[in-house]
Write an enzyme that holds these catalytic residues in place. Sequence first.
Site, short mmCIF file in Angstrom:
data_model
loop_
_atom_site.label_atom_id
_atom_site.label_comp_id
_atom_site.label_asym_id
_atom_site.label_seq_id
_atom_site.Cartn_x
_atom_site.Cartn_y
_atom_site.Cartn_z
N SER A 24 -10.08 -2.31 -9.49
CA SER A 24 -9.85 -3.40 -10.37
C SER A 24 -10.86 -3.80 -11.67
O SER A 24 -11.99 -3.06 -11.42
CB SER A 24 -10.16 -4.86 -9.69
OG SER A 24 -9.04 -4.66 -8.52
N1 SAH Z 1 -10.54 -3.22 -3.77
C1 SAH Z 1 -10.23 -1.90 -4.39
C2 SAH Z 1 -9.04 -2.16 -5.31
C3 SAH Z 1 -7.85 -1.22 -4.77
S1 SAH Z 1 -6.26 -1.45 -5.46
C4 SAH Z 1 -11.45 -1.56 -5.03
O1 SAH Z 1 -12.32 -1.82 -5.20
O2 SAH Z 1 -11.32 -0.08 -5.60
C5 SAH Z 1 -5.21 -2.09 -4.21
C6 SAH Z 1 -5.21 -1.12 -2.79
O3 SAH Z 1 -4.68 -1.79 -1.82
C7 SAH Z 1 -4.84 0.29 -2.89
O4 SAH Z 1 -5.55 1.34 -2.51
C8 SAH Z 1 -3.66 0.07 -2.05
O5 SAH Z 1 -3.21 1.43 -1.33
C9 SAH Z 1 -4.01 -0.63 -1.05
N2 SAH Z 1 -2.78 -1.57 -0.24
C10 SAH Z 1 -1.79 -1.91 -0.62
N3 SAH Z 1 -1.09 -2.39 0.49
C11 SAH Z 1 -1.84 -2.24 1.35
C12 SAH Z 1 -1.66 -2.74 2.76
N4 SAH Z 1 -0.51 -3.31 3.27
N5 SAH Z 1 -2.89 -2.49 3.59
C13 SAH Z 1 -3.80 -1.91 3.12
N6 SAH Z 1 -4.32 -1.62 1.78
C14 SAH Z 1 -3.15 -1.58 1.09
#
Ligand code: SAH
Length: 235
Positions: free
Chosen positions: A81
């Site tokens: 993000s």
């Molecule tokens: N907090 C992260 C942002 C990642 S983007 C950072 O600091 O880099 C969102 C993430 O959520 C993605 O990696 C995606 O694979 C994950 N995601 C989506 N649905 C999910 C679920 N049901 N359970 C776990 N992770 C999930």
Amino acid sequence: MARGRMLPRERKLMNATGVKTDLRRSRERMVREQIEARGVTRPEVLRAMRKTPRHLFVEEALIPQAYEDHPLPIGHGQTISQPYVVAWMTELLEVAPGHKVLEIGTGSGYQAAVLAELGAEVYTVERIKPLYEQARARLDALRYDRVQLKLDDGTLGWPEKAPFDRILVAAGGPKIPAPLVAQLGPAGRMVIPVGTSRRNQTLCLVRRDNGRVIVRDLGGVMFVDLVGTHGWQAS
Ligand code: SAH
């Protein structure tokens, strides 16, 4: 020491130190211009954003962009993000040292590291295996030993570790997953993007207050999909 007398190894070290200083300056500027300027004020959040080495959570080719004002790709169609969004969500959570914090969507591991810098005990769930493995290796190497990771569908929460003082969902689904509300402690707070269309959500602040659940809308955001039992279907 005279520059002309420097050994190649020393010169390399000097350069590495120079790059490090530049990255620290970029990080300082990021906090000042993108985060403080937009109204994030909690000193501990600003401190955590100043301390966490965001450039170590992106691939090498993207390091020069690590402190810029936008999200970055992390592979598998996912993103780390925008720094401001990480800071804003962290501020909204009002994390105190010792809090048990659940994060859904580990991604790069950056948000989990920021939460750990605040003294939280972090539980983070990711559904994509290579991202989970990479984040685990990174967080281990950086000695974030108060972060526990799990490969699973995070819309189910992490029942064995519940209740949580705080929950942060870093992906957007069509509704607030019921298991997450159930796993939020008595005075808990959760931030979660919710939207009826993909990549277009409202950031919601969910609070538990004497058994009541209060939801406040905080404005438009754009997150990748929350995919799972209580999220969108995998496409
Ligand atoms: N907090 C992260 C942002 C990642 S983007 C950072 O600091 O880099 C969102 C993430 O959520 C993605 O990696 C995606 O694979 C994950 N995601 C989506 N649905 C999910 C679920 N049901 N359970 C776990 N992770 C999930």
